[in-house]
Enzyme design. Structure first.
Site, mmCIF file in Angstrom:
data_model
loop_
_atom_site.group_PDB
_atom_site.id
_atom_site.type_symbol
_atom_site.label_atom_id
_atom_site.label_comp_id
_atom_site.label_asym_id
_atom_site.label_seq_id
_atom_site.Cartn_x
_atom_site.Cartn_y
_atom_site.Cartn_z
ATOM 1 N N ASP A 12 51.568 45.321 34.096
ATOM 2 C CA ASP A 12 50.439 45.377 35.291
ATOM 3 C C ASP A 12 49.900 46.757 34.971
ATOM 4 O OD1 ASP A 12 49.025 45.839 37.837
ATOM 5 O OD2 ASP A 12 50.709 45.324 38.926
ATOM 6 N N ILE A 13 48.525 46.548 34.671
ATOM 7 C CA ILE A 13 47.994 47.712 34.265
ATOM 8 C C ILE A 13 47.741 48.556 35.274
ATOM 9 C CG2 ILE A 13 45.405 46.902 34.944
ATOM 10 C CD1 ILE A 13 44.538 47.901 32.207
ATOM 11 N N GLY A 45 39.312 36.418 30.731
ATOM 12 C CA GLY A 45 39.774 35.554 31.622
ATOM 13 C C GLY A 45 38.720 34.612 32.183
ATOM 14 N N ASN A 67 32.761 43.482 37.407
ATOM 15 C CA ASN A 67 31.231 42.591 37.315
ATOM 16 C C ASN A 67 30.287 43.772 37.627
ATOM 17 O OD1 ASN A 67 30.853 43.125 40.081
ATOM 18 N ND2 ASN A 67 32.347 41.617 40.482
ATOM 19 N N SER A 70 36.938 40.110 29.163
ATOM 20 C CA SER A 70 36.075 38.869 29.100
ATOM 21 C C SER A 70 36.983 37.587 28.750
ATOM 22 C CB SER A 70 35.075 38.895 28.236
ATOM 23 O OG SER A 70 33.846 39.743 28.461
ATOM 24 N N GLY A 125 40.793 38.687 39.680
ATOM 25 C CA GLY A 125 41.627 39.065 38.318
ATOM 26 C C GLY A 125 41.828 40.684 38.267
ATOM 27 N N VAL A 126 41.852 41.195 37.082
ATOM 28 C CA VAL A 126 42.164 42.642 37.028
ATOM 29 C C VAL A 126 41.358 43.559 38.005
ATOM 30 C CG1 VAL A 126 40.696 43.076 35.077
ATOM 31 C CG2 VAL A 126 42.915 44.177 35.493
ATOM 32 N N ASP A 127 40.083 43.028 38.048
ATOM 33 C CA ASP A 127 39.044 43.954 38.890
ATOM 34 C C ASP A 127 39.551 44.012 40.294
ATOM 35 O OD1 ASP A 127 36.916 45.174 39.652
ATOM 36 O OD2 ASP A 127 35.543 43.452 39.808
ATOM 37 N N TYR A 137 35.714 34.889 32.408
ATOM 38 C CA TYR A 137 34.538 35.042 31.658
ATOM 39 C C TYR A 137 34.712 34.131 30.323
ATOM 40 C CZ TYR A 137 32.349 38.639 34.422
ATOM 41 O OH TYR A 137 31.824 39.271 35.583
#
Length: 173
Positions: free
Chosen positions: A9-10, A124, A23, A122, A31-33, A126
């Protein structure tokens, strides 16, 4: 040059900076964002809102990067970069993806970062094929890390994604 591929987990990594696959608005997403924004707390959203728009609704164009504090994250910084949406590869996607990694590292160097973790930008929602993204990303990182002592982790959410990146790191073997 030190690049390592991990599954983790980042948002929990104790590195100087983590990279957010953001984005163009920099106002959070999925997601990660979304995970980074939730863990960092509302201060991250406020910091992102304070970044100037380069055009209406765009704080960070595709292929570029911006930096904010990490707030409640273990990481001191969040480097936000906007990867390209995959449209078949003939609309500049490779150059834009490479730019994400190079610009993120330029910000890291400018802020004295000695350890950094990247997601699979990108790969995921994207839709960038990981088998194409991984070698390109690793080559881009290798070019900027030639004589630098920065520890880089590519942090994958799944073992399957990590295996793609490890294969690319090992030259396709």
């Amino acid at each position: 040059m030190s690049i390592q591929v991990i599954t983790a987990d980042i948002t929990q990594l104790g590195v100087d900076a983590i990279v957010n696959a953001a984005n163009t608005t920099l106002l959070g997403g999925g997601g990660v964002d979304g995970a980074i924004h939730r863990t960092a707390g509302p201060e991250l959203l406020d910091a992102c809102r304070s970044l100037p728009q380069v055009e209406p609704g765009v704080r960070c164009p595709t292929g570029e990067a911006r930096i904010t504090p990490g707030f409640r994250l273990p990481a001191r910084y969040v480097i936000h970069t906007v990867g390209p949406v995959w449209r078949g590869g003939d609309r500049g996607e490779p150059a834009l993806l490479a730019s994400c990694y190079r610009q993120s590292m330029a910000l890291a160097f400018a802020h004295g970062v000695k350890s950094i973790a990247f997601p699979a930008i990108s790969c995921g929602i994207y839709g960038y094929p990981p088998e194409l993204a991984a070698p390109l990303a690793l080559q881009s990182l290798g070019e900027v890390l030639l004589d630098r002592s920065v520890q880089v982790q590519v942090c994958c959410f799944s073992d399957a994604m990590a295996e793609v990146w490890r294969t690319a790191l090992n030259g396709g073997r």
